[in-house]
Design a protein around this motif. Structure first.
Motif, PDB file in Angstrom:
ATOM      1  N   VAL A 201       0.827  -1.180   0.000  1.00 24.85           N
ATOM      2  CA  VAL A 201       0.000   0.000   0.000  1.00 24.85           C
ATOM      3  C   VAL A 201       0.878   1.253   0.000  1.00 24.85           C
ATOM      4  O   VAL A 201       0.631   2.188  -0.743  1.00 24.85           O
ATOM      5  N   ALA A 202       1.903   1.271   0.833  1.00 23.72           N
ATOM      6  CA  ALA A 202       2.788   2.430   0.903  1.00 23.72           C
ATOM      7  C   ALA A 202       3.484   2.675  -0.436  1.00 23.72           C
ATOM      8  O   ALA A 202       3.714   3.825  -0.810  1.00 23.72           O
ATOM      9  N   SER A 203       3.773   1.613  -1.160  1.00 28.00           N
ATOM     10  CA  SER A 203       4.452   1.774  -2.448  1.00 28.00           C
ATOM     11  C   SER A 203       3.571   2.466  -3.480  1.00 28.00           C
ATOM     12  O   SER A 203       4.049   2.913  -4.517  1.00 28.00           O
ATOM     13  N   HIS A 204       2.279   2.569  -3.189  1.00 27.98           N
ATOM     14  CA  HIS A 204       1.343   3.266  -4.071  1.00 27.98           C
ATOM     15  C   HIS A 204       1.035   4.675  -3.571  1.00 27.98           C
ATOM     16  O   HIS A 204       0.104   5.316  -4.031  1.00 27.98           O
TER      17      HIS A 204
ATOM     18  N   VAL B 122       0.381   3.472   8.825  1.00 33.35           N
ATOM     19  CA  VAL B 122       0.786   3.605  10.219  1.00 33.35           C
ATOM     20  C   VAL B 122       0.429   2.311  10.933  1.00 33.35           C
ATOM     21  O   VAL B 122      -0.703   1.852  10.860  1.00 33.35           O
ATOM     22  N   ALA B 123       1.395   1.718  11.604  1.00 33.79           N
ATOM     23  CA  ALA B 123       1.154   0.510  12.390  1.00 33.79           C
ATOM     24  C   ALA B 123       1.281   0.892  13.865  1.00 33.79           C
ATOM     25  O   ALA B 123       2.362   1.258  14.322  1.00 33.79           O
ATOM     26  N   VAL B 124       0.181   0.822  14.572  1.00 33.57           N
ATOM     27  CA  VAL B 124       0.165   1.218  15.976  1.00 33.57           C
ATOM     28  C   VAL B 124       0.213  -0.035  16.845  1.00 33.57           C
ATOM     29  O   VAL B 124      -0.599  -0.938  16.690  1.00 33.57           O
ATOM     30  N   GLU B 125       1.183  -0.079  17.739  1.00 34.66           N
ATOM     31  CA  GLU B 125       1.249  -1.174  18.689  1.00 34.66           C
ATOM     32  C   GLU B 125       0.513  -0.710  19.953  1.00 34.66           C
ATOM     33  O   GLU B 125       1.009   0.133  20.691  1.00 34.66           O
ATOM     34  N   HIS B 126      -0.684  -1.216  20.142  1.00 40.39           N
ATOM     35  CA  HIS B 126      -1.496  -0.783  21.278  1.00 40.39           C
ATOM     36  C   HIS B 126      -0.921  -1.327  22.579  1.00 40.39           C
ATOM     37  O   HIS B 126      -0.510  -2.471  22.655  1.00 40.39           O
TER      38      HIS B 126
END
Length: 82
Positions: free
Chosen positions: A1-4, A9-13
């Motif tokens: 997705v980022a490459s597009h 954002v990956a949140v570690e809760h």
């Protein structure tokens, strides 16, 4: 997705709902489970309320962080989204 071109954002809760997490201070956070009393829908809903509240707070902090230009490095397309 980022490459597009999408922001990812990956949140570690840090609420204890995952098998393991590490706090910003480096402290271990392990899975928290409800007590051993018999299952009920209300018991689980009440147990998870704090998790939801904490996750909401964490995500609001992420969005607030992303809204503030980081030393003028925030790209124009990100400013439009936020």
């Amino acid at each position: 997705v980022a490459s597009h071109g999408y922001l990812v954002v990956a949140v570690e809760h840090e609420d204890g709902s995952g098998a393991y997490a590490e706090s910003a201070k480096g402290e271990s956070i392990y899975y928290r489970r409800p007590d051993d009393t018999p299952y009920s829908r209300n018991k689980v809903i009440n147990f998870r309320k704090d998790f939801l509240s904490q996750r909401t707070d964490e995500l609001e902090k992420v969005v607030d962080f992303l809204k503030v230009p980081q030393h003028d490095k925030t790209c124009d397309s990100l400013r439009r989204v936020l």
